[in-house]
Write an enzyme that holds these catalytic residues in place. Structure first.
Site, PDB file in Angstrom:
ATOM      1  N   GLY A  31       0.731  -1.106   0.009  1.00  7.62           N
ATOM      2  CA  GLY A  31      -0.046   0.023   0.080  1.00  7.62           C
ATOM      3  C   GLY A  31       0.896   1.382   0.046  1.00  7.62           C
ATOM      4  CD  GLU A  35       2.875   8.562 -11.043  1.00  6.05           C
ATOM      5  OE1 GLU A  35       3.552   7.897 -12.033  1.00  6.05           O
ATOM      6  OE2 GLU A  35       1.658   9.033 -10.860  1.00  6.05           O
ATOM      7  CG  HIS A  37       3.496   1.057  -5.206  1.00  2.00           C
ATOM      8  ND1 HIS A  37       3.576   2.056  -4.425  1.00  2.00           N
ATOM      9  CD2 HIS A  37       4.002  -0.110  -4.746  1.00  2.00           C
ATOM     10  CE1 HIS A  37       4.143   1.573  -3.305  1.00  2.00           C
ATOM     11  NE2 HIS A  37       4.557   0.470  -3.425  1.00  2.00           N
ATOM     12  NE  ARG A 187      10.291   1.414   5.836  1.00  3.31           N
ATOM     13  CZ  ARG A 187      10.220   0.282   5.306  1.00  3.31           C
ATOM     14  NH1 ARG A 187      10.835   0.049   4.205  1.00  3.31           N
ATOM     15  NH2 ARG A 187       9.780  -0.645   5.904  1.00  3.31           N
TER      16      ARG A 187
END
Lengths: 283, 283
Positions: A31, A35, A37, A187
């Site tokens: 999740g 961009e 992903h 992160r």
């Protein structure tokens, strides 16, 4: 677009797709989609009749002192993005269903799991290997898509698939970057303003290494110390590792020859970031 | 009947069967087929459109001091039996193809693998778990058939399938026995005449235990010492273990209550034999 929490429901969906002879692509994620992903989703959308995105913050791949609890979660935001990209289904399982109290079975990949990120993240790749195997068994995709940013993960996933004869194709897509070169990562959201600025040093140092090898420098210890110098100039940065390794077995190389993976992990403040490039110098 | 050595060929065969919507049953064996295996094959034949028997003496589940080299192998004999039973295909892979030199991925089941046979056969169940996962991925059966004689193996296989969400049904069929009660095993071929005679003590002692529990004896330590006494009367016999455990988590029971597994392993001369029964006393 379907959002499925139930494992059995997900299995039934996939079975139906495959019984009709349609191709199925899986993009496994934790999740907090960005961009990076989305580039995987677009590739999956292009290649397949049906696309499933799994969203699962996998407790088995976080160490006790790591950021499992605070890892960003926002299903609504992720679902909106998936819908825009034409995803057919999100698989969003519950951790207690994926790992019931009496859970006992783990997949592990010797050697590869102990190197690079595995050194400082003990048990991390056993968690990755296990959840990826589970997801492949539940979704039964024809093809699964991973990002080159997590280079070691991709190499380990390919190894599991080959060793365990899992009937799935693995495609690894290029790292997507911010304008200053910082690799997209969920992160990055942890970084404050100064840290965000300093974080671009990861890619800058990798680009320098590429330049040096193009210029004829082959001794990896010298390349690594040059990378190290660049990173250490940033006050918020603390190096976890810098390594120049074989792209398949991850063994450290003394000289750059053939294609090599330069991988690094750097703490920027309290956030651990990773990046890598593959260099293929002319010999 | 096809005999396939090639992994890819086996995968293509299975894919074709499944694309036609036919059911596929797998009987995983190490060859040296006997009536125990044949009972599994007949059940698979009854249940499925297509039946595959795998014959693979799996090096990963033998310890260095064990009988991997001398384990009986006779493909012609096995193939004749399979053909008679109407098997559609034998999968007979090469060990070097199943475990290439750079092989690194293993499946392991915590706790369950360390108990009973796992205590004296270190790494055995990791080898079983790994090869079963590989075979399931290659053959993609709807149902796989195992014998109750290898009770711990069946329990571990069920656990892997549940934990890793492998889309296969597991059926466990009753132990087939000689007239004197000895459980059929390929390893019975190692026994000399005296040993063969003594070997019937495994089942005799289990039947005694069953009688005792039916008579109201519940303390497992007392049942175990009675079994032990019976076995020790045979000169060629040396007990590896006798255990009365929960049928799912294999934990030792203090009292027989609900259904229990009584399992034992006994050396008869230089041959290690195992047997078990499940008892369900009225409480």
């Amino acid at each position: 677009m379907l959002i499925m929490r139930d494992i059995k429901q997900m299995q039934d969906f996939s079975r139906k797709v495959k019984r009709r002879g349609r191709s199925l692509g899986l993009v496994p994620t934790m999740g907090a989609l960005h961009e990076g992903h989305l580039s995987l989703i677009r590739k999956a959308r292009h290649d397949n009749d049906k696309v499933v995105v799994s969203i699962f913050v996998n407790p088995a791949q976080f160490g006790p002192a790591e950021d499992y609890r605070r890892y960003p979660r926002n299903l609504k935001h992720d679902a909106d993005l998936c819908k825009k990209e034409g995803v057919d289904a999100i698989f969003y399982p519950d951790a207690k269903k994926m790992y019931p109290d009496d859970y006992k079975t783990f997949v592990s990949v010797q050697d590869l799991s102990e190197l690079l990120c595995g050194k400082s993240r003990h048990g991390h790749f056993r968690g990755v290997a296990t959840v990826v195997t589970k997801l492949f068994n539940i979704v039964e995709p024809d093809t699964a898509y991973f990002g080159q940013k997590d280079a070691q993960q991709s190499i380990i996933v390919r190894k599991i698939v080959r060793d365990l004869n899992i009937p799935v194709k693995i495609k690894v897509m290029p790292t997507v970057r911010e304008k200053d070169g910082l690799a997209l990562s969920s992160r990055n959201a942890y970084l404050n303003k100064q840290e965000r600025k300093d974080a671009s040093v990861l890619y800058q140092s990798l680009k320098l290494a590429e330049l040096l090898t193009k210029g004829g420098l082959k001794a990896t210890d010298r390349i690594i110390s040059r990378i190290s110098e660049v990173i250490q100039k940033k006050k918020t940065a603390k190096i976890d590792y810098i390594a120049i390794v074989d792209t398949e077995n991850l063994k450290a190389q003394k000289k750059v020859s053939g294609s090599c993976l330069i991988a690094l992990a750097v703490w920027i403040g309290r956030t651990r970031l990773i990046d890598n490039i593959i260099i293929c110098p002319k010999n």
